[in-house]
Design a protein around this motif. Structure first.
Motif, short mmCIF file in Angstrom:
data_model
loop_
_atom_site.label_atom_id
_atom_site.label_comp_id
_atom_site.label_asym_id
_atom_site.label_seq_id
_atom_site.Cartn_x
_atom_site.Cartn_y
_atom_site.Cartn_z
N GLN A 99 41.29 37.90 66.56
CA GLN A 99 42.63 37.32 66.58
C GLN A 99 43.71 38.41 66.55
O GLN A 99 44.79 38.22 67.11
N MET A 100 43.43 39.53 65.92
CA MET A 100 44.37 40.65 65.96
C MET A 100 44.43 41.25 67.37
O MET A 100 45.50 41.59 67.87
N GLN A 101 43.27 41.36 68.01
CA GLN A 101 43.20 41.95 69.34
C GLN A 101 43.83 41.07 70.41
O GLN A 101 44.18 41.55 71.49
N THR A 102 43.98 39.78 70.13
CA THR A 102 44.59 38.86 71.10
C THR A 102 45.98 38.40 70.67
O THR A 102 46.54 37.51 71.29
N GLY A 103 46.52 39.01 69.62
CA GLY A 103 47.88 38.69 69.19
C GLY A 103 48.04 37.32 68.58
O GLY A 103 49.16 36.80 68.51
N GLN A 104 46.96 36.73 68.07
CA GLN A 104 47.05 35.39 67.47
C GLN A 104 47.46 35.45 66.01
O GLN A 104 47.89 34.43 65.46
N VAL A 105 47.30 36.60 65.36
CA VAL A 105 47.81 36.78 64.00
C VAL A 105 48.61 38.08 63.97
O VAL A 105 48.37 39.01 64.73
N TYR A 106 49.58 38.13 63.05
CA TYR A 106 50.48 39.28 62.96
C TYR A 106 50.01 40.32 61.95
O TYR A 106 50.57 41.41 61.90
N GLY A 107 49.01 39.98 61.13
CA GLY A 107 48.52 40.93 60.15
C GLY A 107 47.28 40.38 59.45
O GLY A 107 46.95 39.20 59.58
N THR A 108 46.59 41.26 58.73
CA THR A 108 45.37 40.87 58.02
C THR A 108 45.34 41.53 56.64
O THR A 108 45.60 42.74 56.53
N ILE A 109 45.02 40.73 55.62
CA ILE A 109 44.77 41.26 54.28
C ILE A 109 43.26 41.32 54.08
O ILE A 109 42.57 40.32 54.25
N ILE A 110 42.75 42.52 53.74
CA ILE A 110 41.31 42.72 53.61
C ILE A 110 40.97 43.07 52.17
O ILE A 110 41.49 44.03 51.60
N ILE A 111 40.06 42.26 51.57
CA ILE A 111 39.50 42.54 50.26
C ILE A 111 38.13 43.17 50.49
O ILE A 111 37.24 42.52 51.06
N PRO A 112 37.90 44.43 50.12
CA PRO A 112 36.65 45.12 50.48
C PRO A 112 35.44 44.57 49.73
O PRO A 112 35.56 43.85 48.73
N SER A 113 34.26 44.96 50.19
CA SER A 113 33.01 44.43 49.62
C SER A 113 32.77 44.93 48.19
O SER A 113 32.10 44.25 47.40
N ASP A 114 33.30 46.10 47.83
CA ASP A 114 33.05 46.65 46.50
C ASP A 114 34.24 46.40 45.57
O ASP A 114 34.41 47.11 44.57
N PHE A 115 35.04 45.41 45.86
CA PHE A 115 36.25 45.17 45.09
C PHE A 115 35.93 44.86 43.62
O PHE A 115 36.49 45.45 42.70
N SER A 116 35.01 43.93 43.38
CA SER A 116 34.65 43.56 42.00
C SER A 116 34.01 44.73 41.26
O SER A 116 34.29 44.97 40.07
N LYS A 117 33.17 45.48 41.95
CA LYS A 117 32.48 46.61 41.33
C LYS A 117 33.49 47.66 40.88
O LYS A 117 33.43 48.16 39.74
N ARG A 118 34.42 47.98 41.76
CA ARG A 118 35.41 49.02 41.42
C ARG A 118 36.36 48.53 40.32
O ARG A 118 36.79 49.31 39.47
N LEU A 119 36.68 47.25 40.34
CA LEU A 119 37.56 46.72 39.31
C LEU A 119 36.86 46.74 37.95
O LEU A 119 37.48 47.03 36.91
N GLY A 120 35.55 46.42 37.96
CA GLY A 120 34.78 46.50 36.72
C GLY A 120 34.69 47.92 36.20
O GLY A 120 34.81 48.17 34.99
N ILE A 121 34.47 48.87 37.10
CA ILE A 121 34.41 50.29 36.70
C ILE A 121 35.75 50.73 36.14
O ILE A 121 35.81 51.48 35.16
N LEU A 122 36.85 50.24 36.75
CA LEU A 122 38.18 50.59 36.27
C LEU A 122 38.39 50.08 34.85
O LEU A 122 38.96 50.77 33.99
N GLY A 123 37.89 48.85 34.58
CA GLY A 123 38.05 48.30 33.23
C GLY A 123 37.32 49.12 32.20
O GLY A 123 37.83 49.39 31.11
N VAL A 124 36.10 49.55 32.54
CA VAL A 124 35.31 50.36 31.61
C VAL A 124 35.86 51.78 31.54
O VAL A 124 36.02 52.37 30.47
#
Length: 444
Positions: free
Chosen positions: A106-131
């Motif tokens: 959809q980005m390549q065809t101009g159907q959306v103006y932007g994308t928010i991406i939550i990465p695959s290691d988001f929870s892991k890194r957030l947990g490491i940050l807490g510890v």
């Protein structure tokens, strides 16, 4: 009546007050319509924002947190995605939850103006940050990525960035509050033991635990005018189709003796040619076709000489010819049908209503909703989609080329059928193009 009385009679007035006032009224009405259309779509885009498409991609796989034997699977990405969907105003933003592959399509065809991406290691890194906030060692903040789509235009990119700044700042604060409470709970001492306080630095890290990264998806090459070359190229095609048709209409009518020709102080009016309206229209169309080929080639040459990137030159040339011919045929058909008033009709259709509803500068989703209705059939929007697809999206059919081509073909068909039908009707009715007998008209 004697000859003396005839000579003494006052001359007949050719310019009555009504004839003098009429053009002023027409211009004032056109200017008012022009002012409404051009100012209404640009005065407050944020107020007019509606259905602005943004993709949301959640790749987070979650993580197991806790002590051995008491682990708990958490997915902070799901929480962030749910928070965004709840916080984003649905009447303004069309937040589309998609997979990474679909979002890129959809980005390549101009159907959306932007994308928010939550990465695959988001929870892991957030947990490491807490510890890690209370345990010595190197840590990095989890990253949320906001991808903009510069090929949809500079204004759309600016709106996307502002939305991302507001929405993700709010998410950052919410996640920070939850993480702070979680860390405090983990630090709660057993009964009788001294309490452990978070340091100021730790509180600061936990308050804003996310690193928001803004990047461009497929940046435009140099010479693209920050995404405006497609709009101005489309404007050139439409204007030369309309203005060129009017010039050809005027000059051929002059050559055939239907209109006078003035060159400075010289006034020429050739004898009226014995030619039908259909034949006259066909002559004009042939001139427009040749003009379209020459001008489309000239525009491409000028663009290349100025450094404008053109990856699909043959496709752009052919599309330019099609657009100029379609607009030119339609304009001359209108002029053949209603005469001089066709100038005003063409101006309203192709310029006054067309430019602000094109979506070339301000996205349709950031204009009043009636512009979206106009964009469904107004020629300028269709021309812009086709040109943008060729220049920025490699001629992708889904990016607007299919719609641009078929709408141009349909416009050409309508203009051709209408022009031939109306001129043939006039010829059959014996409505020849000849001056009115002014003496009889005055007597009547």
């Amino acid at each position: 009546m004697t000859s003396t009385e005839t000579a003494a009679a006052p001359p007949r007035r050719h310019l009555t007050p009504f004839k003098w006032v009429f053009p002023i009224v027409v211009v004032t009405l056109l200017a008012s319509l022009l002012g409404v259309m051009y100012l209404d779509y640009v005065v407050d885009p944020e107020k007019n924002l509606h259905n602005f498409p943004i993709a949301l991609v959640n790749q987070d796989v979650g993580d197991d947190l806790g002590t051995p034997g008491q682990t708990k699977h958490v997915n902070f990405g799901d929480q962030v995605a749910a928070g965004l969907q709840k916080a984003v105003p649905s009447d303004k933003i069309d937040l589309r939850v998609l997979g990474i592959n679909e979002s890129q399509i959809q980005m390549q065809t101009g159907q959306v103006y932007g994308t928010i991406i939550i990465p695959s290691d988001f929870s892991k890194r957030l947990g490491i940050l807490g510890v890690g906030s209370v345990v010595p060692g190197d840590i990095t903040k989890p990253v949320l990525t906001l991808q903009t789509n510069p090929r949809t235009g500079a204004f759309a990119t600016a709106i996307t960035q502002k939305f991302g700044e507001q929405a993700l700042t709010q998410v950052n604060a919410q996640v920070g509050q939850q993480l702070t409470e979680q860390v405090k709970a983990q630090l709660t001492p057993p009964p009788g033991a001294p309490a452990t306080e978070l340091t100021a630095a730790t509180k600061l890290v936990l308050a804003e635990p996310l690193n928001v990264s803004v990047e461009q998806f497929r940046p435009l090459p140099g010479g693209s005018g920050e995404g405006l070359t497609a709009f101005f190229y489309s404007l050139l095609l439409l204007l030369i189709g309309m203005v060129g048709a009017m010039i050809i209409h005027q000059l051929i009518d002059s050559a055939l003796g239907f209109l006078p020709t003035e060159w400075g102080p010289w006034y020429l009016h050739f004898p009226r040619a014995p030619i039908s309206r259909v034949s006259t229209l066909l002559i004009k169309w042939s001139a427009i076709t040749v003009m379209a080929i020459a001008v489309s080639g000239a525009f491409m040459g000028i663009g290349a000489a100025l450094g404008m990137p053109i990856d699909r030159p043959l496709l752009l040339f052919l599309y330019g010819v099609l657009v100029i011919v379609a607009v030119g045929f339609t304009c001359t058909s209108v002029l053949a049908a209603v005469g001089t008033a066709g100038l005003i009709i063409n101006l309203i259709i192709f310029v006054i209503l067309g430019l602000p509803s094109s979506g070339g500068t301000v996205p349709i989703e950031a204009t009043p909703k009636y512009f979206g209705w106009l964009a469904k059939f107004e020629p300028m929007h269709q021309v812009f989609l086709g040109t943008r697809s060729i220049l920025y999206f490699n001629g992708n059919a889904q990016a607007g080329l299919t719609r641009g081509v078929w709408m141009a073909v349909m416009g050409l068909a309508i203009g051709t059928v209408f022009g031939l039908a109306i001129t043939r009707f006039y010829d059959r009715k014996g409505l020849e193009r000849k001056p009115v007998n002014t003496q009889k008209a005055a007597t009547a």
